[in-house]
Design a protein around this motif. Structure first.
Motif, short mmCIF file in Angstrom:
data_model
loop_
_atom_site.label_atom_id
_atom_site.label_comp_id
_atom_site.label_asym_id
_atom_site.label_seq_id
_atom_site.Cartn_x
_atom_site.Cartn_y
_atom_site.Cartn_z
N GLY A 104 0.70 -1.18 0.13
CA GLY A 104 -0.01 -0.08 -0.01
C GLY A 104 0.81 1.38 -0.19
O GLY A 104 1.71 1.44 -0.73
N GLU A 105 0.54 2.11 0.95
CA GLU A 105 1.61 3.17 0.98
C GLU A 105 2.75 3.09 1.85
O GLU A 105 3.58 3.99 1.95
CB GLU A 105 0.62 4.66 1.52
N HIS A 106 2.95 2.00 2.35
CA HIS A 106 4.21 1.61 3.10
C HIS A 106 5.16 1.26 2.40
O HIS A 106 5.32 0.18 1.62
CB HIS A 106 3.82 0.50 4.26
N GLU A 107 6.46 1.99 2.49
CA GLU A 107 7.52 1.68 1.73
C GLU A 107 8.68 1.10 2.79
O GLU A 107 8.99 1.83 3.83
CB GLU A 107 8.38 2.40 0.92
N ILE A 108 9.11 -0.20 2.73
CA ILE A 108 9.55 -1.09 4.01
C ILE A 108 10.92 -1.62 3.48
O ILE A 108 10.87 -1.83 2.11
CB ILE A 108 8.50 -2.09 4.40
N ALA A 109 11.93 -1.29 4.09
CA ALA A 109 13.26 -1.99 3.88
C ALA A 109 13.29 -3.49 5.00
O ALA A 109 13.23 -3.37 6.06
CB ALA A 109 14.38 -1.10 4.23
N ILE A 140 12.15 -1.94 8.66
CA ILE A 140 11.89 -0.64 9.03
C ILE A 140 11.38 0.27 7.99
O ILE A 140 11.40 -0.37 6.68
CB ILE A 140 13.29 -0.16 9.36
N GLU A 141 10.95 1.17 7.98
CA GLU A 141 10.58 2.24 7.11
C GLU A 141 11.89 2.29 5.94
O GLU A 141 13.05 2.63 6.52
CB GLU A 141 10.05 3.66 7.51
N ASN A 142 11.66 2.45 4.67
CA ASN A 142 12.67 2.52 4.04
C ASN A 142 13.16 4.03 3.43
O ASN A 142 13.87 4.09 2.37
CB ASN A 142 12.20 1.95 2.48
N ARG A 143 12.96 4.88 4.39
CA ARG A 143 13.39 6.24 3.98
C ARG A 143 14.29 6.92 5.45
O ARG A 143 13.54 6.91 6.37
CB ARG A 143 12.38 7.17 3.75
N CYS A 144 15.11 7.12 4.94
CA CYS A 144 16.08 7.83 6.20
C CYS A 144 15.73 9.28 6.34
O CYS A 144 14.92 9.85 5.66
CB CYS A 144 17.46 8.19 5.60
N SER A 171 16.99 0.55 2.11
CA SER A 171 17.14 -0.78 1.44
C SER A 171 18.53 -1.00 0.63
O SER A 171 18.91 -2.16 0.41
CB SER A 171 16.01 -1.30 0.58
N GLN A 172 18.90 0.21 0.43
CA GLN A 172 20.01 0.17 -0.58
C GLN A 172 21.32 0.32 0.23
O GLN A 172 22.58 0.61 -0.14
CB GLN A 172 19.95 1.06 -1.74
N GLY A 173 21.37 0.53 1.46
CA GLY A 173 22.35 0.82 2.37
C GLY A 173 23.15 -0.47 2.71
O GLY A 173 22.86 -1.48 2.63
N ILE A 174 24.25 -0.22 3.47
CA ILE A 174 25.30 -1.26 3.95
C ILE A 174 24.76 -1.47 5.32
O ILE A 174 24.42 -0.87 6.22
CB ILE A 174 26.73 -0.72 4.05
N TYR A 194 8.74 -2.20 12.01
CA TYR A 194 7.65 -3.31 11.77
C TYR A 194 8.04 -4.47 12.41
O TYR A 194 9.12 -5.00 12.38
CB TYR A 194 7.31 -3.37 10.28
N THR A 195 6.98 -5.23 12.87
CA THR A 195 7.14 -6.71 13.51
C THR A 195 7.15 -7.55 12.19
O THR A 195 6.56 -7.42 11.19
CB THR A 195 5.99 -6.80 14.31
N VAL A 196 8.06 -8.49 12.29
CA VAL A 196 8.09 -9.60 11.41
C VAL A 196 8.03 -10.66 11.85
O VAL A 196 8.44 -11.20 13.12
CB VAL A 196 9.55 -9.40 10.78
N GLU A 197 7.22 -11.68 11.12
CA GLU A 197 7.12 -13.16 11.83
C GLU A 197 7.69 -13.96 10.46
O GLU A 197 7.47 -13.84 9.43
CB GLU A 197 5.70 -13.41 11.97
N VAL A 198 8.23 -15.24 10.94
CA VAL A 198 8.75 -16.08 9.84
C VAL A 198 8.19 -17.45 10.20
O VAL A 198 8.29 -18.02 11.27
CB VAL A 198 10.29 -16.31 9.70
#
Length: 107
Positions: A29-34, A46-50, A58-61, A94-98
């Motif tokens: 949706g409107e969420h850009e996530i790294a 996490i949110e994909n914007r510094c 998402s392009q960071g080291i 963001y919470t992640v589940e695997v």
């Protein structure tokens, strides 16, 4: 009395699609996530914007439990979302589940 918001569990990746220490951008949706698979195997989102200049995290080291913004090298904790000193700021986590090697993000 406030209503507790129900979070939605969204399938975003298969565990094998996430190489160690390399970010992946996911848009829900409107969420850009790294999304990151750390060297210890943990998956973080996490949110994909510094917060500094909106660099794509998402392009960071990735180093340990931190990602460095590709634009100006701000160091961000992928667990808390806190920018490390001397810089200042925070990104949403963001919470992640695997489950059965399928990665889900709760939004």
């Amino acid at each position: 009395m406030s209503k507790v918001e129900e979070k939605q569990k969204i399938q975003v990746a298969h565990l094998n699609d996430l190489p160690l220490q390399v970010g992946k951008e996911v848009i829900i949706g409107e969420h850009e996530i790294a999304l990151f698979r750390l060297s210890n195997g943990k998956i973080k989102a996490i949110e994909n914007r510094c917060p500094h200049k909106q660099g794509p995290l998402s392009q960071g080291i990735v180093s340990g439990e931190y990602v460095f913004c590709p634009l100006h090298d701000w160091k961000i904790d992928v667990t808390s979302g806190e920018v490390q000193k001397p810089d200042d700021g925070c990104v949403k986590t963001y919470t992640v589940e695997v489950i059965n090697d399928i990665v889900y993000v709760l939004i």
